[in-house]
Design a protein around this motif. Structure first.
Motif, PDB file in Angstrom:
ATOM      1  N   PHE A  67       0.815  -1.214   0.000  1.00 49.73           N
ATOM      2  CA  PHE A  67       0.000   0.000   0.000  1.00 49.73           C
ATOM      3  C   PHE A  67       0.850   1.266   0.000  1.00 49.73           C
ATOM      4  CE2 PHE A  67      -2.786  -3.286   1.919  1.00 49.73           C
ATOM      5  CZ  PHE A  67      -3.704  -3.343   0.876  1.00 49.73           C
ATOM      6  N   ASP A  68       1.983   1.206  -0.708  1.00 50.03           N
ATOM      7  CA  ASP A  68       2.870   2.372  -0.781  1.00 50.03           C
ATOM      8  C   ASP A  68       2.624   3.177  -2.061  1.00 50.03           C
ATOM      9  OD1 ASP A  68       3.777   0.510  -2.556  1.00 50.03           O
ATOM     10  OD2 ASP A  68       5.901   0.649  -1.985  1.00 50.03           O
ATOM     11  N   ARG A  69       1.539   2.875  -2.792  1.00 47.24           N
ATOM     12  CA  ARG A  69       1.204   3.587  -4.014  1.00 47.24           C
ATOM     13  C   ARG A  69      -0.315   3.766  -4.083  1.00 47.24           C
ATOM     14  NH1 ARG A  69       1.554  -0.148  -8.140  1.00 47.24           N
ATOM     15  NH2 ARG A  69       2.769   1.197  -9.491  1.00 47.24           N
ATOM     16  N   PRO A  70      -0.784   4.586  -5.046  1.00 49.22           N
ATOM     17  CA  PRO A  70      -2.231   4.807  -5.119  1.00 49.22           C
ATOM     18  C   PRO A  70      -2.994   3.488  -5.308  1.00 49.22           C
ATOM     19  CG  PRO A  70      -1.055   6.294  -6.603  1.00 49.22           C
ATOM     20  CD  PRO A  70      -0.038   5.324  -6.076  1.00 49.22           C
ATOM     21  N   VAL A  71      -4.083   3.358  -4.585  1.00 50.85           N
ATOM     22  CA  VAL A  71      -4.859   2.121  -4.667  1.00 50.85           C
ATOM     23  C   VAL A  71      -6.351   2.455  -4.727  1.00 50.85           C
ATOM     24  CG1 VAL A  71      -4.887   1.825  -2.144  1.00 50.85           C
ATOM     25  CG2 VAL A  71      -5.260  -0.166  -3.620  1.00 50.85           C
ATOM     26  N   THR A  72      -7.042   1.750  -5.580  1.00 49.18           N
ATOM     27  CA  THR A  72      -8.503   1.825  -5.635  1.00 49.18           C
ATOM     28  C   THR A  72      -9.052   0.569  -4.968  1.00 49.18           C
ATOM     29  OG1 THR A  72      -8.540   3.121  -7.676  1.00 49.18           O
ATOM     30  CG2 THR A  72     -10.518   1.844  -7.160  1.00 49.18           C
ATOM     31  N   ALA A  73      -9.847   0.763  -3.929  1.00 50.36           N
ATOM     32  CA  ALA A  73     -10.446  -0.372  -3.216  1.00 50.36           C
ATOM     33  C   ALA A  73     -11.862  -0.581  -3.738  1.00 50.36           C
ATOM     34  CB  ALA A  73     -10.466  -0.109  -1.715  1.00 50.36           C
ATOM     35  N   VAL A  74     -12.098  -1.773  -4.269  1.00 55.00           N
ATOM     36  CA  VAL A  74     -13.420  -2.115  -4.777  1.00 55.00           C
ATOM     37  C   VAL A  74     -14.074  -3.084  -3.793  1.00 55.00           C
ATOM     38  CG1 VAL A  74     -14.659  -3.315  -6.622  1.00 55.00           C
ATOM     39  CG2 VAL A  74     -12.790  -1.742  -7.176  1.00 55.00           C
ATOM     40  N   LEU A  75     -15.279  -2.759  -3.399  1.00 55.96           N
ATOM     41  CA  LEU A  75     -16.041  -3.660  -2.530  1.00 55.96           C
ATOM     42  C   LEU A  75     -16.995  -4.446  -3.413  1.00 55.96           C
ATOM     43  CD1 LEU A  75     -14.811  -2.937   0.072  1.00 55.96           C
ATOM     44  CD2 LEU A  75     -15.617  -0.751  -0.805  1.00 55.96           C
ATOM     45  N   THR A  76     -16.835  -5.769  -3.442  1.00 54.18           N
ATOM     46  CA  THR A  76     -17.694  -6.579  -4.311  1.00 54.18           C
ATOM     47  C   THR A  76     -19.146  -6.523  -3.859  1.00 54.18           C
ATOM     48  OG1 THR A  76     -17.315  -8.592  -3.008  1.00 54.18           O
ATOM     49  CG2 THR A  76     -15.827  -8.183  -4.888  1.00 54.18           C
ATOM     50  N   HIS A  77     -19.366  -6.283  -2.575  1.00 54.63           N
ATOM     51  CA  HIS A  77     -20.696  -6.044  -2.008  1.00 54.63           C
ATOM     52  C   HIS A  77     -20.481  -5.631  -0.563  1.00 54.63           C
ATOM     53  CE1 HIS A  77     -19.790 -10.154  -0.885  1.00 54.63           C
ATOM     54  NE2 HIS A  77     -20.884 -10.286  -0.166  1.00 54.63           N
ATOM     55  N   ALA A  78     -21.563  -5.285   0.136  1.00 56.75           N
ATOM     56  CA  ALA A  78     -21.421  -4.630   1.441  1.00 56.75           C
ATOM     57  C   ALA A  78     -21.598  -5.557   2.639  1.00 56.75           C
ATOM     58  CB  ALA A  78     -22.399  -3.450   1.544  1.00 56.75           C
ATOM     59  N   HIS A  79     -21.541  -6.877   2.454  1.00 59.53           N
ATOM     60  CA  HIS A  79     -21.609  -7.762   3.621  1.00 59.53           C
ATOM     61  C   HIS A  79     -20.400  -7.515   4.521  1.00 59.53           C
ATOM     62  CE1 HIS A  79     -24.544 -10.756   1.531  1.00 59.53           C
ATOM     63  NE2 HIS A  79     -25.161  -9.792   2.165  1.00 59.53           N
ATOM     64  N   PHE A  80     -20.641  -7.667   5.837  1.00 57.00           N
ATOM     65  CA  PHE A  80     -19.663  -7.205   6.825  1.00 57.00           C
ATOM     66  C   PHE A  80     -18.289  -7.851   6.683  1.00 57.00           C
ATOM     67  CE2 PHE A  80     -19.299 -10.538  10.237  1.00 57.00           C
ATOM     68  CZ  PHE A  80     -20.167 -11.480   9.705  1.00 57.00           C
ATOM     69  N   ASP A  81     -18.258  -9.100   6.224  1.00 55.00           N
ATOM     70  CA  ASP A  81     -16.965  -9.787   6.136  1.00 55.00           C
ATOM     71  C   ASP A  81     -16.099  -9.256   4.987  1.00 55.00           C
ATOM     72  OD1 ASP A  81     -19.144 -10.982   4.724  1.00 55.00           O
ATOM     73  OD2 ASP A  81     -18.026 -12.838   4.421  1.00 55.00           O
ATOM     74  N   LEU A 102     -23.046   0.533   2.939  1.00 47.84           N
ATOM     75  CA  LEU A 102     -21.659   0.937   3.194  1.00 47.84           C
ATOM     76  C   LEU A 102     -21.601   2.194   4.062  1.00 47.84           C
ATOM     77  CD1 LEU A 102     -19.727   0.586  -0.181  1.00 47.84           C
ATOM     78  CD2 LEU A 102     -19.018  -0.330   2.023  1.00 47.84           C
ATOM     79  N   ALA A 103     -22.467   3.146   3.743  1.00 47.15           N
ATOM     80  CA  ALA A 103     -22.451   4.419   4.457  1.00 47.15           C
ATOM     81  C   ALA A 103     -23.014   4.284   5.864  1.00 47.15           C
ATOM     82  CB  ALA A 103     -23.239   5.463   3.668  1.00 47.15           C
ATOM     83  N   GLU A 104     -24.048   3.428   5.996  1.00 50.18           N
ATOM     84  CA  GLU A 104     -24.697   3.228   7.299  1.00 50.18           C
ATOM     85  C   GLU A 104     -24.934   1.744   7.509  1.00 50.18           C
ATOM     86  OE1 GLU A 104     -28.292   5.633   7.763  1.00 50.18           O
ATOM     87  OE2 GLU A 104     -27.527   6.864   6.126  1.00 50.18           O
ATOM     88  N   PRO A 105     -23.907   1.025   7.948  1.00 48.19           N
ATOM     89  CA  PRO A 105     -24.060  -0.433   8.081  1.00 48.19           C
ATOM     90  C   PRO A 105     -25.168  -0.798   9.066  1.00 48.19           C
ATOM     91  CG  PRO A 105     -21.755   0.240   8.253  1.00 48.19           C
ATOM     92  CD  PRO A 105     -22.575   1.494   8.303  1.00 48.19           C
ATOM     93  N   GLN A 106     -26.144  -1.539   8.574  1.00 47.19           N
ATOM     94  CA  GLN A 106     -27.265  -1.948   9.422  1.00 47.19           C
ATOM     95  C   GLN A 106     -27.591  -3.423   9.248  1.00 47.19           C
ATOM     96  OE1 GLN A 106     -30.341   0.803   8.243  1.00 47.19           O
ATOM     97  NE2 GLN A 106     -29.788   2.241   9.866  1.00 47.19           N
ATOM     98  N   GLY A 107     -26.935  -4.080   8.303  1.00 44.33           N
ATOM     99  CA  GLY A 107     -27.219  -5.485   8.025  1.00 44.33           C
ATOM    100  C   GLY A 107     -26.605  -6.387   9.083  1.00 44.33           C
ATOM    101  N   PHE A 108     -26.753  -7.701   8.896  1.00 41.43           N
ATOM    102  CA  PHE A 108     -26.208  -8.640   9.870  1.00 41.43           C
ATOM    103  C   PHE A 108     -24.690  -8.490   9.947  1.00 41.43           C
ATOM    104  CE2 PHE A 108     -26.540 -10.875   5.810  1.00 41.43           C
ATOM    105  CZ  PHE A 108     -25.270 -11.408   5.666  1.00 41.43           C
ATOM    106  N   ALA A 109     -24.195  -8.561  11.168  1.00 45.70           N
ATOM    107  CA  ALA A 109     -22.756  -8.458  11.415  1.00 45.70           C
ATOM    108  C   ALA A 109     -22.509  -8.924  12.835  1.00 45.70           C
ATOM    109  CB  ALA A 109     -22.269  -7.018  11.256  1.00 45.70           C
ATOM    110  N   GLY A 110     -21.355  -9.482  13.094  1.00 46.43           N
ATOM    111  CA  GLY A 110     -21.044  -9.890  14.453  1.00 46.43           C
ATOM    112  C   GLY A 110     -19.943 -10.921  14.469  1.00 46.43           C
TER     113      GLY A 110
END
Ligand code: ZN
Length: 260
Positions: A67-81, A102-110
């Motif tokens: 991570f010492d250079r520009p990186v684009t992080a892609v989230l394949t979907h918003a599940h917590f894992d 993503l902005a307001e996580p409210q789904g299952f997580a734990g």
């Protein structure tokens, strides 16, 4: 306190360099069901990160050389894992249908079966997953509280739609919208090399198609689309990577199940 007797892990992530400028990372102390694959792709001008794990330890700090250079992080979907570490990356992108979560996580997580809730745990066990009472077998650091786990909000900096191109300078990936597991599931496809990052749309384990937000109706065309790709390797959201024959077997079997 649940989990307080667990040892502290000497290293939280494990990693391996693969062919094609791809590095695989994951969190070995997390139960298989919630242990997602994290993929880093080196490009000439910028790098690509696909998914980020649970966010229990800093991914950037664990792999400073990546991570010492520009990186684009892609989230394949918003599940917590997949999105727990997304907040560490300013240029994070996802499909519009995952943006709210993503902005307001409210789904299952734990990190415990109790936090996931008995309905979900029953469903996951029925699908074939082992869900231990505690999803970790070690702690990321001394004093870590499993009960205090929350997914940090990480609003997308940009949205990705089907057909968008992510250009790394010397290589590029096309965004494929692959709904079914979740409404905004996406994959990344590099036609030149046949590399597909499939997220949870397709992996070599029990697929989850009846979670909140899942849709078998949407899953059918997704699997049909994947069947047509001339992949060399599928780097999926979970489980080991696989090739075209395995893709065809998995997609064909699930299509038969969904159409039955
Ligand atoms: Zn998922």
């Amino acid at each position: 306190m649940i989990g307080s007797s667990l040892p502290v892990a000497p290293a939280w992530f494990r990693r391996e360099s693969l062919a094609g400028g791809v590095t695989w990372l994951d969190e070995p102390h997390v139960a298989a069901f919630a242990r997602c694959n994290i993929w880093h792709v080196r490009g000439r001008d910028r790098d690509l990160l696909v998914d980020t794990g649970l966010g229990l330890a800093s991914l950037q700090a664990a792999a400073t050389d990546l991570f010492d250079r520009p990186v684009t992080a892609v989230l394949t979907h918003a599940h917590f894992d997949h999105v727990g570490g997304a907040h560490e990356f300013a240029d994070r992108r996802a499909h519009p249908a995952e943006a709210t979560e993503l902005a307001e996580p409210q789904g299952f997580a734990g990190l415990t079966a109790a936090d996931l809730g008995s309905d979900l745990v029953l469903q996951l066990r029925a699908a074939g997953y082992e869900i231990p009472d505690t999803l970790l077998d070690a702690l990321p650091h001394e004093g870590f509280s499993l009960a205090g786990y929350r997914v940090p909000p990480a609003p997308a900096a940009a949205l990705l739609r089907d057909g968008d191109i992510l250009d790394l300078g010397d290589r590029s990936f096309e965004v494929l919208h692959l709904p079914g597991h979740s409404p905004g599931s996406i994959g990344l496809w590099e036609s030149r090399t046949g590399i597909l990052f499939s997220g949870d749309a397709l992996y070599d384990g029990p697929l989850l198609y009846d979670l909140p937000g899942s849709s078998i109706e949407q899953y059918v065309p997704t699997l049909e689309r994947l069947l047509d790709l001339s992949v060399s390797v599928v780097h999926a959201g979970h489980d080991p990577s696989f090739g075209r024959d395995r893709l065809r077997k998995l997609a064909t079997d699930y299509l038969a199940l969904f159409r039955a």
